[in-house]
Design an enzyme around this catalytic site. Structure first.
Site, mmCIF file in Angstrom:
data_model
loop_
_atom_site.group_PDB
_atom_site.id
_atom_site.type_symbol
_atom_site.label_atom_id
_atom_site.label_comp_id
_atom_site.label_asym_id
_atom_site.label_seq_id
_atom_site.Cartn_x
_atom_site.Cartn_y
_atom_site.Cartn_z
ATOM 1 C CG HIS A 64 -2.029 0.932 1.189
ATOM 2 N ND1 HIS A 64 -3.213 0.706 1.852
ATOM 3 C CD2 HIS A 64 -2.184 2.120 0.565
ATOM 4 C CE1 HIS A 64 -4.035 1.721 1.644
ATOM 5 N NE2 HIS A 64 -3.422 2.592 0.859
ATOM 6 C CG HIS A 66 -0.965 6.649 -1.681
ATOM 7 N ND1 HIS A 66 -2.146 6.602 -2.383
ATOM 8 C CD2 HIS A 66 -1.202 6.071 -0.474
ATOM 9 C CE1 HIS A 66 -3.080 6.024 -1.622
ATOM 10 N NE2 HIS A 66 -2.524 5.692 -0.466
ATOM 11 C CG LEU A 67 4.948 4.905 -5.865
ATOM 12 C CD1 LEU A 67 5.452 3.965 -6.945
ATOM 13 C CD2 LEU A 67 6.038 5.197 -4.845
ATOM 14 C CG ASP A 309 -2.375 4.575 3.588
ATOM 15 O OD1 ASP A 309 -2.240 4.895 2.383
ATOM 16 O OD2 ASP A 309 -3.345 4.931 4.273
#
Length: 437
Positions: A64, A66-67, A309
């Site tokens: 999980h 976020h790039l 996350d």
């Protein structure tokens, strides 16, 4: 760089294969060649890693992350995210689709993969969107996304409120045997809320988000899962009630997996303190009772994975009133240290902690790696379990600095990361070049 590497006399912890003890690990041509209890001779031309006193582990896998690329490259790029990943010991990450150009089609998937190939640091596995534009109205082309390389589908960051659409997505996913990853939040219950509903939110005068906002959606989707026979993965579980439902679903043989973040295991809602937006995330930090339930769930196997996350944001996104602050914190470079806190506190055994970062996530999504048996990818993380250090957000490889853990003292640190038998991180340097910082 040698294609042969010998990790000598480290404590090898490989939960999938039942290994926990001093071993030599021989890597050749990007694969694990041998794991030996007896010392191995050094092959001609091999690089030797003296690992006495260190842990030699399968490379960590984060389900999980976020790039932010494409669309929000000021917060993070695939390159900077991969740098942060290997600095944190992660050899593989699953990239969420809620970029500003949503990954709801094969072209965006290919873009993410091409950026990952150019970065040439860790494995990047894209996740595709469940619905077009993450709007929750029309299903994305799941077959196209899977064919392009997506390993899961998710509208992460947004719940699929339409139950009929969610049911169709689960049904359709069975044709591709990919997990449907869900962000569980009933928007009618959470609307307007800024933090967990409880004594702290009352004291601060902030509108709260009840646990039922998550638990009710978990219950709904487990009912749909039982009816469809699909694979369901519950992202960032945060509530005691959710844990109870997951346990019951597993007892009934449903194909459900789940993850918990380090911050939900370490902090409770009191961390908001005096309106600290670095402690603002979704789901929100919960009560101490929820934290204890989550800790029990990762210890007893109810939850398969610890996932960060990792959610990079700019400084101005957090320098606002608490209610207006954007949710999320970065986590790739603090995950191991926070997990080790649970080991030192006796919440997790070393073996179980490693499993939650390696074999657990690999099995949940059917990914390569997560173990060190002969023939496995030579993705290796070397950890010094006794090194003491202090979190310094200003030295993160991530492009963003949004963390509530700046200044926190840790014990246990990643000292090397190897991907495919190639050293990509050592002693604070990614790619062994300070210029990459």
């Amino acid at each position: 760089m040698s294609s042969t590497v010998l990790f000598r006399r480290g404590r090898v912890i490989d939960p999938r294969n039942g290994v926990d003890g001093v071993r030599d690990v021989l890597v050749r041509d990007g694969k694990v060649a041998e794991v030996s209890e007896a010392p191995l001779p050094v092959p001609p031309g091999a690089e030797v890693v003296e690992a006495h006193g260190k842990w030699v582990l399968p490379g960590f896998i984060d389900l999980h992350v976020h790039l932010r690329e494409p669309g929000e490259e000021g917060k993070e790029t695939v390159l900077t995210g991969c740098r942060a990943a290997v600095a944190g010991g992660f050899t593989a990450v699953v990239a969420m689709p809620n970029t500003k150009v949503v990954n709801d089609n094969g072209m965006v998937t290919e873009l993410v993969l091409s950026r990952a190939r150019a970065a040439n640091l860790c494995h990047v596995y894209p996740a595709g969107a469940i619905t077009k534009g993450l709007k929750g109205e029309e299903m994305a082309e799941m077959g196209e996304l899977v064919s392009a390389g997506c390993v899961a589908i998710t509208d992460d960051g947004r719940p699929v409120m339409n139950a009929a659409l969610m049911r169709r997505a689960l049904q359709y996913s069975t044709q591709f045997d990919v997990p449907v990853m869900v962000h569980e939040e009933d928007l009618t219950l959470s609307a307007g809320g800024a933090m967990h509903e409880g004594p702290t939110s009352t004291r601060l005068g902030l509108r709260g988000i009840p646990a039922s906002a998550e638990v009710s959606m978990v219950a709904r989707d487990l009912v749909l899962l039982e009816e469809t026979g699909a694979r369901l993965h519950l992202a960032h579980v945060s509530c005691e009630g959710s844990v109870r439902l997951i346990r019951e679903a597993k007892r009934r043989g449903l194909r459900v997996t789940s993850e918990v973040t380090p911050h939900h295991l370490i902090l409770d809602d009191r961390a908001v303190g005096s309106y600290d937006t670095h402690a603002k995330m979704m789901p929100p930090l919960r009560s101490d009772r929820d934290v204890e339930a989550l800790r029990e769930a990762i210890a007893d196997g109810t939850v398969e994975a610890i996932a960060t996350d990792h959610a990079p944001h700019g400084v101005l996104d957090k320098l606002v009133e608490f209610e207006k602050g954007i949710n999320g914190i970065v986590g790739l470079e603090t995950s191991l240290g926070l997990t080790m806190e649970l080991v030192h506190a006796g919440v997790l055994t070393p073996n179980r902690a490693v499993e939650l970062l390696t074999h657990g996530p690999a099995k949940a999504f059917g990914l390569p790696g997560g173990h060190l048996a002969p023939g496995a990818p030579a993705d290796v993380t070397v950890v010094d379990p006794s090194e003491e250090w202090t979190v310094d957000a200003h030295r993160f490889y991530s492009r963003s600095r949004n963390t509530p853990f700046h200044g926190r003292k840790q014990k246990g640190r990643v000292v090397q990361t190897w991907v495919g038998g190639r050293k990509v991180f050592e002693n604070g340097q990614v790619g062994l070049s300070k210029e990459s910082r």
